[in-house]
Design a protein around this motif. Structure first.
Motif, short mmCIF file in Angstrom:
data_model
loop_
_atom_site.label_atom_id
_atom_site.label_comp_id
_atom_site.label_asym_id
_atom_site.label_seq_id
_atom_site.Cartn_x
_atom_site.Cartn_y
_atom_site.Cartn_z
N GLY A 15 50.73 13.13 -44.44
CA GLY A 15 51.89 12.27 -44.66
C GLY A 15 53.14 12.83 -44.01
O GLY A 15 53.91 12.10 -43.39
N TRP A 16 53.33 14.13 -44.13
CA TRP A 16 54.49 14.77 -43.51
C TRP A 16 54.42 14.67 -42.00
O TRP A 16 55.41 14.34 -41.33
CB TRP A 16 54.57 16.24 -43.94
N ILE A 17 53.24 14.92 -41.44
CA ILE A 17 53.07 14.84 -39.99
C ILE A 17 53.32 13.42 -39.50
O ILE A 17 54.02 13.20 -38.50
CB ILE A 17 51.67 15.33 -39.58
N THR A 18 52.77 12.44 -40.21
CA THR A 18 52.95 11.04 -39.82
C THR A 18 54.42 10.66 -39.84
O THR A 18 54.93 10.03 -38.91
CB THR A 18 52.15 10.12 -40.75
N SER A 19 55.13 11.03 -40.90
CA SER A 19 56.55 10.67 -40.98
C SER A 19 57.36 11.41 -39.93
O SER A 19 58.28 10.85 -39.34
CB SER A 19 57.11 10.93 -42.38
N THR A 20 57.00 12.65 -39.63
CA THR A 20 57.71 13.41 -38.61
C THR A 20 57.49 12.79 -37.23
O THR A 20 58.44 12.63 -36.46
CB THR A 20 57.23 14.88 -38.60
N VAL A 21 56.25 12.40 -36.94
CA VAL A 21 55.95 11.78 -35.65
C VAL A 21 56.65 10.44 -35.53
O VAL A 21 57.21 10.11 -34.48
CB VAL A 21 54.42 11.63 -35.48
N THR A 22 56.66 9.67 -36.61
CA THR A 22 57.33 8.37 -36.59
C THR A 22 58.82 8.54 -36.32
O THR A 22 59.40 7.81 -35.51
CB THR A 22 57.11 7.63 -37.93
N LEU A 23 59.44 9.49 -37.00
CA LEU A 23 60.87 9.75 -36.76
C LEU A 23 61.12 10.18 -35.33
O LEU A 23 62.09 9.76 -34.69
CB LEU A 23 61.39 10.80 -37.74
N ARG A 24 60.26 11.03 -34.80
CA ARG A 24 60.41 11.50 -33.42
C ARG A 24 60.25 10.35 -32.44
O ARG A 24 61.00 10.26 -31.46
CB ARG A 24 59.38 12.60 -33.14
N MET A 25 59.30 9.47 -32.70
CA MET A 25 59.10 8.32 -31.81
C MET A 25 60.31 7.40 -31.84
O MET A 25 60.72 6.90 -30.79
CB MET A 25 57.83 7.56 -32.21
N ARG A 26 60.88 7.19 -33.01
CA ARG A 26 62.09 6.36 -33.10
C ARG A 26 63.24 7.00 -32.35
O ARG A 26 63.99 6.31 -31.66
CB ARG A 26 62.48 6.16 -34.56
N ALA A 27 63.39 8.30 -32.48
CA ALA A 27 64.46 9.01 -31.77
C ALA A 27 64.27 8.89 -30.26
O ALA A 27 65.24 8.67 -29.52
CB ALA A 27 64.49 10.48 -32.19
N LEU A 28 63.04 9.01 -29.79
CA LEU A 28 62.78 8.87 -28.36
C LEU A 28 63.03 7.44 -27.88
O LEU A 28 63.57 7.23 -26.79
CB LEU A 28 61.34 9.29 -28.04
N ALA A 29 62.66 6.46 -28.68
CA ALA A 29 62.91 5.07 -28.32
C ALA A 29 64.41 4.80 -28.26
O ALA A 29 64.89 4.12 -27.34
CB ALA A 29 62.24 4.12 -29.32
N ASP A 30 65.17 5.32 -29.22
CA ASP A 30 66.62 5.16 -29.21
C ASP A 30 67.23 5.81 -27.98
O ASP A 30 68.12 5.25 -27.33
CB ASP A 30 67.25 5.76 -30.47
N ARG A 31 66.73 6.99 -27.63
CA ARG A 31 67.24 7.69 -26.45
C ARG A 31 66.93 6.91 -25.18
O ARG A 31 67.78 6.77 -24.30
CB ARG A 31 66.64 9.09 -26.37
N ALA A 32 65.73 6.37 -25.10
CA ALA A 32 65.35 5.56 -23.93
C ALA A 32 66.25 4.33 -23.82
O ALA A 32 66.68 3.96 -22.72
CB ALA A 32 63.88 5.16 -24.02
N ASP A 33 66.55 3.69 -24.95
CA ASP A 33 67.44 2.53 -24.94
C ASP A 33 68.83 2.90 -24.43
O ASP A 33 69.43 2.18 -23.63
CB ASP A 33 67.56 1.92 -26.34
N ARG A 34 69.35 4.05 -24.92
CA ARG A 34 70.68 4.50 -24.46
C ARG A 34 70.68 4.79 -22.97
O ARG A 34 71.60 4.41 -22.25
CB ARG A 34 71.13 5.73 -25.24
N LEU A 35 69.62 5.45 -22.49
CA LEU A 35 69.53 5.76 -21.06
C LEU A 35 69.43 4.49 -20.23
O LEU A 35 70.02 4.40 -19.15
CB LEU A 35 68.34 6.68 -20.80
N GLU A 36 68.68 3.53 -20.72
CA GLU A 36 68.54 2.26 -19.99
C GLU A 36 69.88 1.54 -19.91
O GLU A 36 70.24 1.00 -18.86
CB GLU A 36 67.50 1.39 -20.69
N ARG A 37 70.65 1.54 -21.01
CA ARG A 37 71.98 0.91 -20.99
C ARG A 37 72.90 1.62 -20.01
O ARG A 37 73.62 0.99 -19.24
CB ARG A 37 72.59 0.91 -22.39
#
Length: 99
Positions: A15-37
């Protein structure tokens, strides 16, 4: 009893690993969105327009004929876009339907 504790520990770790990976994926997606803008702003500032992908005439023809599903499917094939992005792109072509 020890097996139960090990199982519970493994479930908690999973559960901890899953939540950590999910948070990391969201952070990467947010970063990609900012870079694209930012890239969009740079391209706009330099007056550079992204070339239209080959095959857009076919997408426009399908949309003009009212074949939205086919137009969205073809748009996704030629651009690699997701469903929502493709739908927005085809919907944006609507002013050309009556032309």
């Amino acid at each position: 009893m020890n097996t139960l504790y090990v199982l519970l520990a493994l479930l908690a770790a999973a559960g901890w690993i899953t939540s950590t990976v999910t948070l990391r994926m969201r952070a990467l997606a947010d970063r990609a969105d900012r870079l694209e803008r930012r890239l969009g702003l740079v391209l706009d500032h330099l007056g550079i327009e992204e070339p239209e992908p080959a095959g857009m005439d076919e997408v426009r023809a399908l949309a003009r004929d009212g074949r939205d599903v086919s137009a969205i499917k073809r748009y996704r094939e030629i651009t690699g876009a997701g469903l929502a992005e493709a739908k927005r792109a085809v919907d944006a072509l609507e002013p050309t339907r009556n032309a």
